[in-house]
Design a protein around this motif. Sequence first.
Motif, PDB file in Angstrom:
ATOM      1  N   ARG A  41       0.826  -1.212   0.000  1.00  0.00           N
ATOM      2  CA  ARG A  41       0.000   0.000   0.000  1.00  0.00           C
ATOM      3  C   ARG A  41       0.862   1.266   0.000  1.00  0.00           C
ATOM      4  O   ARG A  41       0.487   2.270  -0.611  1.00  0.00           O
ATOM      5  CB  ARG A  41      -0.965  -0.011   1.185  1.00  0.00           C
ATOM      6  N   GLU A  42       2.000   1.223   0.675  1.00  0.00           N
ATOM      7  CA  GLU A  42       2.912   2.381   0.656  1.00  0.00           C
ATOM      8  C   GLU A  42       3.473   2.586  -0.749  1.00  0.00           C
ATOM      9  O   GLU A  42       3.586   3.731  -1.225  1.00  0.00           O
ATOM     10  CB  GLU A  42       4.052   2.188   1.667  1.00  0.00           C
ATOM     11  N   ALA A  62       0.708   4.072  -2.766  1.00  0.00           N
ATOM     12  CA  ALA A  62       0.497   5.479  -2.391  1.00  0.00           C
ATOM     13  C   ALA A  62       1.584   6.358  -2.997  1.00  0.00           C
ATOM     14  O   ALA A  62       1.312   7.490  -3.429  1.00  0.00           O
ATOM     15  CB  ALA A  62       0.480   5.623  -0.868  1.00  0.00           C
ATOM     16  N   ALA A  99       0.846   9.427  -5.656  1.00  0.00           N
ATOM     17  CA  ALA A  99       1.089  10.790  -5.162  1.00  0.00           C
ATOM     18  C   ALA A  99       0.871  11.796  -6.301  1.00  0.00           C
ATOM     19  O   ALA A  99       1.336  11.609  -7.419  1.00  0.00           O
ATOM     20  CB  ALA A  99       2.503  10.905  -4.618  1.00  0.00           C
ATOM     21  N   LYS A 154      -6.155   9.751  -6.970  1.00  0.00           N
ATOM     22  CA  LYS A 154      -6.250   8.575  -6.092  1.00  0.00           C
ATOM     23  C   LYS A 154      -5.352   8.685  -4.864  1.00  0.00           C
ATOM     24  O   LYS A 154      -5.318   7.766  -4.042  1.00  0.00           O
ATOM     25  CB  LYS A 154      -5.886   7.314  -6.875  1.00  0.00           C
ATOM     26  N   ALA A 155      -4.635   9.763  -4.694  1.00  0.00           N
ATOM     27  CA  ALA A 155      -3.654   9.901  -3.598  1.00  0.00           C
ATOM     28  C   ALA A 155      -4.324   9.818  -2.226  1.00  0.00           C
ATOM     29  O   ALA A 155      -3.809   9.160  -1.312  1.00  0.00           O
ATOM     30  CB  ALA A 155      -2.893  11.208  -3.741  1.00  0.00           C
ATOM     31  N   ASP A 156      -5.466  10.494  -2.060  1.00  0.00           N
ATOM     32  CA  ASP A 156      -6.142  10.464  -0.748  1.00  0.00           C
ATOM     33  C   ASP A 156      -6.593   9.045  -0.382  1.00  0.00           C
ATOM     34  O   ASP A 156      -6.446   8.614   0.766  1.00  0.00           O
ATOM     35  CB  ASP A 156      -7.349  11.399  -0.744  1.00  0.00           C
ATOM     36  N   ALA A 192      -5.299   6.240  -1.492  1.00  0.00           N
ATOM     37  CA  ALA A 192      -4.105   5.427  -1.255  1.00  0.00           C
ATOM     38  C   ALA A 192      -3.514   5.736   0.117  1.00  0.00           C
ATOM     39  O   ALA A 192      -3.068   4.832   0.833  1.00  0.00           O
ATOM     40  CB  ALA A 192      -3.065   5.679  -2.350  1.00  0.00           C
ATOM     41  N   THR A 193      -3.538   6.998   0.526  1.00  0.00           N
ATOM     42  CA  THR A 193      -3.027   7.382   1.842  1.00  0.00           C
ATOM     43  C   THR A 193      -3.904   6.791   2.946  1.00  0.00           C
ATOM     44  O   THR A 193      -3.392   6.325   3.972  1.00  0.00           O
ATOM     45  CB  THR A 193      -2.976   8.917   1.972  1.00  0.00           C
ATOM     46  N   VAL A 205      -3.021   3.207   3.361  1.00  0.00           N
ATOM     47  CA  VAL A 205      -1.768   3.061   4.117  1.00  0.00           C
ATOM     48  C   VAL A 205      -2.062   3.167   5.611  1.00  0.00           C
ATOM     49  O   VAL A 205      -1.555   2.386   6.425  1.00  0.00           O
ATOM     50  CB  VAL A 205      -0.717   4.108   3.682  1.00  0.00           C
TER      51      VAL A 205
END
Length: 161
Positions: free
Chosen positions: A67-68, A71, A75, A79-81, A83-84, A87
Motif C-alpha cells: 500500500r505504501e 500510495a 502521489a 487517487k492519492a487520498d 491510497a493514503t 496506508v
Amino acid sequence: RRVHGKLARVSERAQALYEEQARAGISKFADELSEYERFLSAVKSALADRARSHSAWAHACAELEKREAAAAKAAGTPKADKATAAVGEAQVLVSTTKTAFETISERTRGELTRFEGEKILDLQDALARLVDSFAHCEAELANAWQDLMPDVQRLGVEADS
C-alpha cells in the motif's frame, strides 16, 4: 509341608506387593504423565497460535509495504487520498497484529517458564517415587525369598539322608 506353606506365603506376598505397586505407584505415575501430556498439548497449541499470529503480522507488514508503494505511485493524482487512507488502515493492522503477536509470545514464554519450573520437577519427583517404590518392593521380596532359603536347603539335606 512347612516349606510349601512358606512358599505359598511368599508367593501371596509377592502378588500383594505387585498389586499395591500397580494400584498406588504406577497409577500415580500414570496420572502425572497424563497431566504432563495435557500440559504439552496446551504448549503445542499456544505455539501454533503464536505461529499464526506471527504469520498474520508478517502478512500485514507485506500489505503495508504494497500500500505504501501504491500510495507513492498515486502521489499527486486523484487517487492519492484513497491510497493514503489505505496506508493508514494497513498501519493500524500492522500495529494490532504486532501487539497480538507480542501478547501471545509473552504468554507462551510464561507457560514454558512455568513448565520448566513446575511440571518437569513434578514428573521427576513422581518418577523418583515410582523407582523408590519398585526398589522397596523388590527388597521386601528378596528378604522373603532369603527367609525361605534355609527351609529349601534343609529339604535338600533331608532328601539326601
